[in-house]
Design an enzyme around this catalytic site. Structure first.
Site, mmCIF file in Angstrom:
data_model
loop_
_atom_site.group_PDB
_atom_site.id
_atom_site.type_symbol
_atom_site.label_atom_id
_atom_site.label_comp_id
_atom_site.label_asym_id
_atom_site.label_seq_id
_atom_site.Cartn_x
_atom_site.Cartn_y
_atom_site.Cartn_z
ATOM 1 N N ASP A 12 15.161 50.825 10.843
ATOM 2 C CA ASP A 12 16.564 51.148 10.457
ATOM 3 C C ASP A 12 17.452 50.022 9.763
ATOM 4 O OD1 ASP A 12 18.624 52.642 9.736
ATOM 5 O OD2 ASP A 12 19.158 52.871 11.853
ATOM 6 N N GLY A 13 18.089 50.109 9.134
ATOM 7 C CA GLY A 13 18.963 49.096 8.411
ATOM 8 C C GLY A 13 19.020 48.377 7.032
ATOM 9 N N GLY A 15 19.516 50.071 4.175
ATOM 10 C CA GLY A 15 20.883 50.089 3.149
ATOM 11 C C GLY A 15 21.728 49.251 3.627
ATOM 12 N N TRP A 17 21.658 46.257 5.079
ATOM 13 C CA TRP A 17 21.123 44.956 4.413
ATOM 14 C C TRP A 17 21.415 44.612 2.964
ATOM 15 C CZ3 TRP A 17 18.040 42.836 0.626
ATOM 16 C CH2 TRP A 17 17.302 41.421 0.863
ATOM 17 N N ARG A 25 21.002 50.012 -2.844
ATOM 18 C CA ARG A 25 20.277 50.228 -1.415
ATOM 19 C C ARG A 25 18.609 50.162 -1.458
ATOM 20 N NH1 ARG A 25 22.865 52.829 2.412
ATOM 21 N NH2 ARG A 25 20.911 54.251 3.020
ATOM 22 N N ASN A 60 16.094 62.856 5.413
ATOM 23 C CA ASN A 60 16.257 61.801 4.574
ATOM 24 C C ASN A 60 16.008 62.245 3.166
ATOM 25 O OD1 ASN A 60 14.538 59.122 6.191
ATOM 26 N ND2 ASN A 60 16.760 59.421 5.881
ATOM 27 N N SER A 188 17.126 59.614 17.081
ATOM 28 C CA SER A 188 17.052 60.339 15.810
ATOM 29 C C SER A 188 15.603 61.094 15.461
ATOM 30 C CB SER A 188 17.088 59.248 14.479
ATOM 31 O OG SER A 188 18.407 58.598 14.857
HETATM 32 C C1 FPP Z 1 16.078 53.306 7.113
HETATM 33 O O1 FPP Z 1 17.074 52.353 6.702
HETATM 34 C C2 FPP Z 1 15.092 53.094 6.657
HETATM 35 C C3 FPP Z 1 14.302 54.308 5.591
HETATM 36 C C4 FPP Z 1 15.158 55.561 5.621
HETATM 37 C C5 FPP Z 1 13.245 53.843 4.765
HETATM 38 C C6 FPP Z 1 12.272 53.221 5.578
HETATM 39 C C7 FPP Z 1 11.477 52.648 4.378
HETATM 40 C C8 FPP Z 1 10.769 51.529 4.157
HETATM 41 C C9 FPP Z 1 10.926 50.344 5.176
HETATM 42 C C10 FPP Z 1 9.983 51.118 3.063
HETATM 43 C C11 FPP Z 1 9.002 52.232 2.620
HETATM 44 C C12 FPP Z 1 8.081 52.376 3.755
HETATM 45 C C13 FPP Z 1 6.746 51.929 3.722
HETATM 46 C C14 FPP Z 1 5.798 52.313 4.946
HETATM 47 C C15 FPP Z 1 5.981 51.433 2.622
HETATM 48 P P1 FPP Z 1 18.579 52.944 6.144
HETATM 49 O O2 FPP Z 1 18.399 53.441 4.630
HETATM 50 O O3 FPP Z 1 18.779 54.184 6.731
HETATM 51 O O4 FPP Z 1 19.681 51.880 6.345
HETATM 52 P P2 FPP Z 1 21.064 52.161 6.868
HETATM 53 O O5 FPP Z 1 21.306 52.931 8.169
HETATM 54 O O6 FPP Z 1 21.533 50.664 6.722
HETATM 55 O O7 FPP Z 1 21.622 52.754 5.656
#
Ligand code: FPP
Length: 239
Positions: A12-13, A15, A17, A25, A60, A188
């Site tokens: 998580d994180g 977005g 970042w 994002r 998502n 979650s």
């Molecule tokens: C959560 O961060 C992350 C995701 C919804 C996607 C995770 C995907 C990757 C790391 C890349 C693709 C994966 C692979 C295995 C190649 P968020 O967008 O919810 O962050 P936020 O909470 O800060 O908005």
């Protein structure tokens, strides 16, 4: 040091970042892929046998269309690029979730790679894609009900193993350790059944910043925890 056999991660994180850097994002997700690569390497170094990554949840799909399609593109590129490396290192790829909902080309690539790596045994990399635990449990309940209706199974014959065997994770051991990054302390809708006795570590670090060093620290913390599985410490310490 005691090492988890199965490590699960809520990455998580991404977005936040990107937003902290005033970047789109998707650049956070792209940087997140680099963390995936370094964590896979580190898990191999420690002899972790199963690594499950929450890459895309059922919920998502509700994100802005651009973000969903960029994530799917990123996933497709990752899979195509990683195949030779997976093979070389003996990594078997598995997926949990509603794989049929993925775009056709991503689903095909995923199935191809799962087939091509099915015999690899050094580590199993399990990607949770279009995954939601309640959805998984609902589908399992439906499959079990169908077997009962067909006379193949008695209601009294349903035990915990029956449930486990009808989940997407059938055949995988339950995670010993769950790590969630980005300072959120929630599960979650991830592996609700399978995490019953897992140790939980919530890290403040955003996933794109999560390095091999952070993983090592989490493994040290895990090694210091006493897992009691409902028993007392004295019982566990007696010969
Ligand atoms: C959560 O961060 C992350 C995701 C919804 C996607 C995770 C995907 C990757 C790391 C890349 C693709 C994966 C692979 C295995 C190649 P968020 O967008 O919810 O962050 P936020 O909470 O800060 O908005």
């Amino acid at each position: 040091m005691r090492i988890p056999k199965h490590l699960a991660i809520i990455m998580d994180g991404n977005g936040r970042w990107a937003e902290q850097r005033r970047l789109p994002r998707i650049l956070g997700h792209r940087k997140g892929v680099e963390s995936v690569q370094s964590v896979v390497d580190e898990c191999l170094r420690h002899g972790i046998e199963y690594l499950t990554l929450f890459a895309f949840s059922s919920e998502n799909w509700g994100r802005p269309r651009d973000e969903v399609s960029s994530l799917m593109e990123l996933l497709g590129t990752f899979l195509k690029r990683e195949l030779p490396h997976l093979n070389k290192r003996g990594i078997r790829l598995r997926a949990i979730g509603e794989i049929d909902r993925l775009p056709g080309d991503v689903g095909r690539t995923l199935r191809d790679i799962m087939q091509q790596t099915a015999g690899s045994r050094v580590m199993t990399l399990c990607l949770a894609l279009s995954y939601g635990s309640r959805d998984e449990l609902t589908r399992a309940a439906r499959k079990i009900a169908q077997r009962v209706a067909a006379g193949d199974l008695e209601p009294e014959g349903i035990d915990e193993e029956t449930i486990s065997a009808h989940l997407d994770t059938a055949g995988l051991p339950d995670p010993d350790l769950l790590i969630r990054t980005s300072g959120e302390s929630r599960i979650s809708n991830f592996l609700l059944w399978q995490l019953a006795y897992s140790e939980l570590i919530f890290s403040e670090v955003l996933w794109p910043d999560f390095s091999a060093e952070h993983l090592k620290q989490a493994l040290v913390e895990y090694g210091q925890r006493q897992r009691r599985f409902g028993l007392t410490g004295a019982q566990l310490n007696s010969p």
